[in-house]
Design a protein around this motif. Structure first.
Motif, PDB file in Angstrom:
ATOM      1  N   THR A  38       5.230  -7.239 -20.736  1.00  0.00           N
ATOM      2  CA  THR A  38       5.553  -6.775 -19.402  1.00  0.00           C
ATOM      3  C   THR A  38       6.415  -5.518 -19.414  1.00  0.00           C
ATOM      4  OG1 THR A  38       5.581  -9.075 -18.762  1.00  0.00           O
ATOM      5  CG2 THR A  38       6.602  -7.539 -17.239  1.00  0.00           C
ATOM      6  N   SER A  39       6.047  -4.513 -18.637  1.00  0.00           N
ATOM      7  CA  SER A  39       6.923  -3.356 -18.425  1.00  0.00           C
ATOM      8  C   SER A  39       6.857  -2.972 -16.952  1.00  0.00           C
ATOM      9  CB  SER A  39       6.472  -2.201 -19.310  1.00  0.00           C
ATOM     10  OG  SER A  39       5.185  -1.800 -18.901  1.00  0.00           O
ATOM     11  N   TYR A  40       7.562  -1.890 -16.574  1.00  0.00           N
ATOM     12  CA  TYR A  40       7.587  -1.486 -15.176  1.00  0.00           C
ATOM     13  C   TYR A  40       6.492  -0.468 -14.890  1.00  0.00           C
ATOM     14  CZ  TYR A  40      11.907  -3.936 -14.472  1.00  0.00           C
ATOM     15  OH  TYR A  40      12.854  -4.916 -14.351  1.00  0.00           O
ATOM     16  N   THR A  41       5.833  -0.594 -13.745  1.00  0.00           N
ATOM     17  CA  THR A  41       4.867   0.409 -13.310  1.00  0.00           C
ATOM     18  C   THR A  41       5.624   1.619 -12.752  1.00  0.00           C
ATOM     19  OG1 THR A  41       4.829  -0.543 -11.108  1.00  0.00           O
ATOM     20  CG2 THR A  41       3.215  -1.385 -12.667  1.00  0.00           C
ATOM     21  N   ILE A  42       4.920   2.758 -12.641  1.00  0.00           N
ATOM     22  CA  ILE A  42       5.542   3.946 -12.035  1.00  0.00           C
ATOM     23  C   ILE A  42       6.050   3.583 -10.632  1.00  0.00           C
ATOM     24  CG2 ILE A  42       5.133   6.279 -11.171  1.00  0.00           C
ATOM     25  CD1 ILE A  42       4.944   6.358 -14.091  1.00  0.00           C
ATOM     26  N   GLU A  43       5.197   2.938  -9.877  1.00  0.00           N
ATOM     27  CA  GLU A  43       5.568   2.531  -8.517  1.00  0.00           C
ATOM     28  C   GLU A  43       6.818   1.631  -8.564  1.00  0.00           C
ATOM     29  OE1 GLU A  43       2.356   0.599  -6.513  1.00  0.00           O
ATOM     30  OE2 GLU A  43       3.340   0.702  -4.536  1.00  0.00           O
ATOM     31  N   GLY A  44       6.849   0.752  -9.542  1.00  0.00           N
ATOM     32  CA  GLY A  44       8.013  -0.133  -9.687  1.00  0.00           C
ATOM     33  C   GLY A  44       9.262   0.656  -9.978  1.00  0.00           C
ATOM     34  N   LYS A  45       9.141   1.681 -10.816  1.00  0.00           N
ATOM     35  CA  LYS A  45      10.322   2.474 -11.162  1.00  0.00           C
ATOM     36  C   LYS A  45      10.800   3.335  -9.996  1.00  0.00           C
ATOM     37  CE  LYS A  45       9.646   2.900 -16.180  1.00  0.00           C
ATOM     38  NZ  LYS A  45       9.086   3.782 -17.219  1.00  0.00           N
ATOM     39  N   LEU A  46       9.854   3.870  -9.236  1.00  0.00           N
ATOM     40  CA  LEU A  46      10.244   4.807  -8.170  1.00  0.00           C
ATOM     41  C   LEU A  46      10.603   4.108  -6.858  1.00  0.00           C
ATOM     42  CD1 LEU A  46       7.869   7.885  -8.612  1.00  0.00           C
ATOM     43  CD2 LEU A  46      10.095   7.454  -9.652  1.00  0.00           C
ATOM     44  N   LEU A  47      10.052   2.925  -6.622  1.00  0.00           N
ATOM     45  CA  LEU A  47      10.360   2.238  -5.357  1.00  0.00           C
ATOM     46  C   LEU A  47      11.093   0.915  -5.575  1.00  0.00           C
ATOM     47  CD1 LEU A  47       7.122   2.838  -3.238  1.00  0.00           C
ATOM     48  CD2 LEU A  47       9.256   4.148  -3.230  1.00  0.00           C
ATOM     49  N   GLY A  48      10.634   0.143  -6.553  1.00  0.00           N
ATOM     50  CA  GLY A  48      11.252  -1.167  -6.773  1.00  0.00           C
ATOM     51  C   GLY A  48      10.568  -2.238  -5.939  1.00  0.00           C
ATOM     52  N   HIS A  49      10.678  -3.503  -6.386  1.00  0.00           N
ATOM     53  CA  HIS A  49       9.906  -4.552  -5.725  1.00  0.00           C
ATOM     54  C   HIS A  49      10.383  -4.860  -4.317  1.00  0.00           C
ATOM     55  CE1 HIS A  49      13.173  -7.014  -7.435  1.00  0.00           C
ATOM     56  NE2 HIS A  49      12.884  -7.907  -6.527  1.00  0.00           N
TER      57      HIS A  49
END
Lengths: 316, 316, 316, 316, 316, 316
Positions: free
Chosen positions: A208-219
């Motif tokens: 598991t790692s973070y998606t770009i969207e996850g890094k820029l917006l967060g869950h």
């Protein structure tokens, strides 16, 4: 082999078992000889391993996601255990081992988790909240039952997210009995949806790692948007329940510094935050103490403010 | 009377002018006599006023949003100016005074602001960003040109939001000249949309307060959701520009403690944050120094870390 | 060799180029064999390098500030690139390479920087401020045009300080156009002098470190003292401009925690602080993004609160 | 009158004594009647006083810096004592009272303080440090012996600065006995000069406030500059002692947040900071406890982190 | 060999002396050969040492608490000195060396420390305080005279605790002379008992670590409990002195963040805290500066906020 | 009178009821007329009241702890309700009103609380923990059943401490079902004893303030001492359970800044802290929301980080 698994192995022990390769790095010794550093795992944990004098064939054979049969001994390196590989071969079909045997899984199976979720939704009486929750369950059903709740710290295993949700629902059910003023439907809806944004924030179920969207917006912001869009699809966007539910998701980390731009400002939002803390902490503590001997301390736990916890002797 | 306005009045001065009633509170003196405390305002500022020995008729006549003709003198009360009302009457049609005369307005008129906005959008070359911006301008055109940018601190006047946007666009245009690596379209889009969520966070243009939605979600998450919905309507939701734009809005307060769950992680997001700071601070400083004599300090300014600024003598 | 330079090299690449030795450390392998660890640099960056089986002759030949011709390959070591040296020799006169080829320099040359400075001083109208600035430029002319602005983070290259000043002057000129209340002369004087104390705080232009005076006093208090002494020499010590200028230098880091015992308390001091931030951050961001591929993140940047910045794909 | 002074007066007591007017504010009761609020003081403290039904003549007579004969009674108002004036008249020449009778003074007289200072300088052996200290003592002799050490909190009385210096010298002398590695000359020089910048930071000896220069620069940077200029005059600017002395002054507040851009980085600088703390705190504590009954707590002391201190009973 | 000791050794020096083994770790080189990492110490400090090609016999011979005769040379490893062992043998009875020769000791011997303690107790006049102090001295006499005051940072040597107490008593005696309002008996009692809880918090005198009780409760709460129990035994538990003494111990770290649940709220508690700071800091500074050359900086000192201190040149 | 009580009264309402006098202060109007400020309370809350034109007889009659019959009207004063007394008389025996009618009480009566406590102790299996708990219950039985849990914020009413304990025990029982690894006996013992030190920290059951001992030591260290003494009396001081129990009490505030010198380092200590938070917060929230109308916000709650909570409309 009768070992409990690599998560329970001690320095000095010999190892002879199947393991999954998680990462591989090439290195060169000061004498100019190539070696491989592998991170190996089974269902109970991980270990760094060294394959000295690695050949080109070794490099080609031992790549991430492969299962290997490995024997060796566990040394201490800079205070952490390290496996010195003495013999290694790729697994063969006749070994009858599978990737799914080497990943940590929730202690409850998918069907049982699914059933608990359905049960909770069935208990809900508010139609708006129930419809939103049902729609999300339907949309994400597949991932929801296999994703971890995080990349590390707590519930970071297959089906971890669903396991976390189901444990939180159980606490909520009891708290509602003890404090009947609490709105159970709000709590249930908040619990089921609070971390669903992680299905888009995290890249997948295993490594598991973070998606770009996850890094820029967060869950959290991603889920506010999703609820807004879902509410429009269900034509309930004007209902106050939607706003309260969005607020609960937004505030469930408790403080701005922890990622919630608004702190909980509704009673059930505060309770959701506390239940989340309670279950996450107990999950971390129980698993760490399970690997600790009475009279000793666990390793320092980053997500518990770097504390090491003591396991009392008298309980033996 | 040729006064500059109540924002420039000094203790000891006599007042004889029209003012707008913003708030009214009833009180009773220790001798048991009723009086009214009014907050009065004109286009330059506000003052507390006391109407002693108020009658039932006074209570009925002098209510919020009414314009009055008032004469009196300015005393000092607990270190702040207070108007003692000596004579007062409601305004009459023949006075030819209007509510809009008593609210602070941007120093640039609506048409000029509109033109500057149109000009900036016209300069944009990226079709996705341009379409999203156009769609929002169309959706909110009316409010956008009259709303304040905040309830207090900076640009807290009619058309303050548009004035803030237009000033920021001018800085962005020049920075892009000096640092041509900057993506001007991203900056423009970020600037125009960054505070648009305030149109739903704040209750209105004059006696501005926070809506329930504003209190529970805040303008930043509300705008993330709005951009997501708008991108679907324009069928561009898969474009990376949408994600970057959402990130810019999300991060424009700079830090989690200040309401941005993610800090700026894209160059133009960082620059948007800095331009926002620059224009907001200059707006506050210029207006406060305008009311300060050379050789003296402004009042303490809460949003400038409670500092009082010195106005040098040598510039005279 | 057509490489862009070591700052752009990737793991796995072969290297064959001239480089400057910045540091050398001797080591001994566990097998007892000596080796050298060198930090090598060219105009684009630095790399750690290992020379295995180093002889006494090697130790004598390869010392700091020497230029070498080196070939080798770039490996990964603990997550960072490391050059394994395969062949190396000292440079010879016929190679026609010079130390100045291997240090990073401002993208604008000294003459152009000098000209921009002169131009700004020429624009100034306040005689006191202009005389002080002229006197300092004259006193420090030589160093001012070659020193870096810092030992690391931003403008940490030859002529970095002058480059930083000139970029800030350009921003100030534009801001003064947009906000004409700003006192341009104060801004110009503050910008030119704000970091001049670094000429005494830092040891020199290439392998820059802190002087004892720099460590015990720091460039800000040193410059306050210098301005005081200069004002006496110019017999303007009673002018308010001197006090305001000292205040601007004193406060330009913005907060006590960042080294400014007084926060900005004059409008132009606040703006100086913001322009300084703006230019320093854009310098860091532009250089880091220049070395990053679209769709990827930069390395974590310590002076940007340890953030890694994303370079969007859509700009390609 | 046999009262100990206003600093020791209790609610309910009658007052009949001479006092100095520190401040006067006019007010109007809700019944429209004018009154005066006076802040009165004697050598032991201050009190708020109300003169009801004040006439125009009263306003003219009772102005700041005047001495009055006042009788009245002490009431409680919002938890603080307030003097209700029953009778009042200006003092007359025959009363033989003087402003200097009504200000708090150090418990040691000017001559004794002067002697202690001279004694310490005489003990010094390092010629550079001794010359600098002598030069400053000569330059500021007059003010140094009368100024307070601060506007409030500690040593905020006439000759407070010299009293603070002399107490600190005594501690330094003893610490040097106990820890002979300490450089006594450095400590003495640092102690004598550490707060001398306050002579320019504060406006005067009695109704003390901050000068513009004090507000924009602060006494620490002002003193760094002064030492630099003095060292040039004495032609010792190249001596390391000057740098160390400047560092001691610069760092004596201990932390950047407390106004020292550099923390103490020389042993004697650290000790200067600790001695300063010790004497300032004991001055505050002793004076507050002196006004407190055994078994009770002092008022909250802002400069002691807002703590209220307990005075034990058993010591009686 | 006439070396001053390992604490003063420099990189490049040859070593030939007796040392005590503090810790041993086994390792394996990348070539598969076993080696030992030893931490060796003498009375002046510690060093990491490597014994390459270690045999099974070496492993058996060289164990913690053994004294060895070792020769080798000091290399640099990752910026820290490391001893490469060339020859080594266990010490023999004829060498006439003892463990106590290799541990750091207070510069004052046990008898002198004991005498100073007795002297202070003899000066005390308050019978309650004196009896409690006497009882604790009697209870802990043996350990009190040999324990360190801490595991690291300050007074971390044999008899360090008693040395710390005796130095603090000397400061207190002088402060009481300078500020006679101070209650000397309270100060003495507080100083003698303030760290006595460490006798149970720390595991012993030489290779000191924390006990379970020390980790779970800490020396401060343990000492509060001890004083309570002792007061009962002496039947003085109702005396106010006991409460004040407990408060002094409880608050002597000064702040909640530093382990004192209550800050000092009694004058002598505040002074105890300051004296503790003063002596601990001077102990650290004097020992670090003793190992530093004039014109250079000490290593960074963790317990001094990670500062490196400068040793002036002019003192030479 | 059919009012719900003063805690539910609104501005503008007339009041005619019995109330208890909590505090009385004398004042004098600017016209020189005496008045009384009374703080009145009933079982639902408090209000400030003014008795204008108070006579000497009034002063003698209306003193703290007296019950009065009062009629008047509720005005607004500085944003808070204030009762203007129109008629007032002392209560008479025939009124049949008692002090206990006017204090807030737990919603569960003493007998029920007692029973729940007994039940929990009966469930305990560990003899050491059970004996300690029993001994404390016996020692403090009387106070334990009537004391509040705090002077304000949560459970600040008669029997508040026992109510808090009993609610926490119920949560612990359920958590133990859901997470059977938890040691229920430890949790029960920790819950019952965690705040028992408050019986000595607080002065009493009704007008509660802090004792000197409470101010200088605090309930946490006082309880550590008490457990130590009790363990000696029961001769179990060597049992590990005693240490763990002391640690649980010591750490139950969670952080040093909140008064716990050690953070929780045992699983059950962490859970005790979380249950304490959960019950305290729900007590505050439920009581505040009970006085709030749907669609509105509660007052700002200091102990909830100064948040105001929203009560949703949709639940109606």
């Amino acid at each position: 082999m009768q070992q409990k698994g690599i998560g329970y192995a001690n320095v000095g022990e010999a190892i002879d078992s199947f393991m999954l390769i998680k990462e591989v790095t090439k290195g060169v010794t000061s004498g100019g000889k190539p070696f491989l550093t592998l991170i190996l795992r089974d269902a109970t944990g991980e270990i760094d391993a060294k394959l000295w004098d690695a050949t080109k064939e070794d490099e080609a054979l031992f790549t991430p996601e492969k299962i290997i049969k490995v024997s060796g001994e566990i040394n201490q390196f800079r205070g952490k255990p390290q496996l010195k590989i003495l013999a290694v071969r790729p697994s063969q079909p006749t070994d009858d081992v599978h990737v799914s045997d080497f990943v940590e899984k929730a202690p409850v199976n998918k069907d049982a988790l699914q059933e608990k979720l359905t049960e909770a939704i069935f208990e809900m009486k508010n139609p708006t909240l129930q419809r939103i929750v049902r729609a999300f369950i339907k949309k994400y059903q597949e991932d929801l039952l296999v994703y971890p709740a995080a990349t590390k710290n707590h519930h970071e295993y297959v089906s971890g997210l669903a396991h976390h949700i189901v444990s939180m629902l159980a606490i909520a059910r009891e708290l509602h009995q003890l404090y009947p003023d609490l709105n159970r439907d709000l709590l249930y809806a908040g619990i089921i949806l609070h971390d669903l944004g992680k299905l888009k924030e995290l890249s997948g179920m295993v490594t598991t790692s973070y998606t770009i969207e996850g890094k820029l917006l967060g869950h959290i912001p991603m889920m506010i948007e999703e609820i807004g869009i879902m509410a429009r699809e269900l034509q309930v966007e004007e209902k106050e329940e939607v706003l309260i539910l969005q607020h609960m998701i937004l505030s469930h980390h408790g403080k701005a510094e922890w990622g919630s731009p608004k702190p909980p400002l509704v009673r059930e939002a505060e309770v959701l935050h506390l239940i989340d803390l309670m279950d996450a902490k107990l999950n971390m503590l129980n698993r760490a103490l399970d690997k600790t001997k009475p009279g000793e301390f666990t390793e320092r736990m980053f997500a518990m403010d770097n504390r090491a916890f003591y396991k009392p002797l008298f309980e033996e």
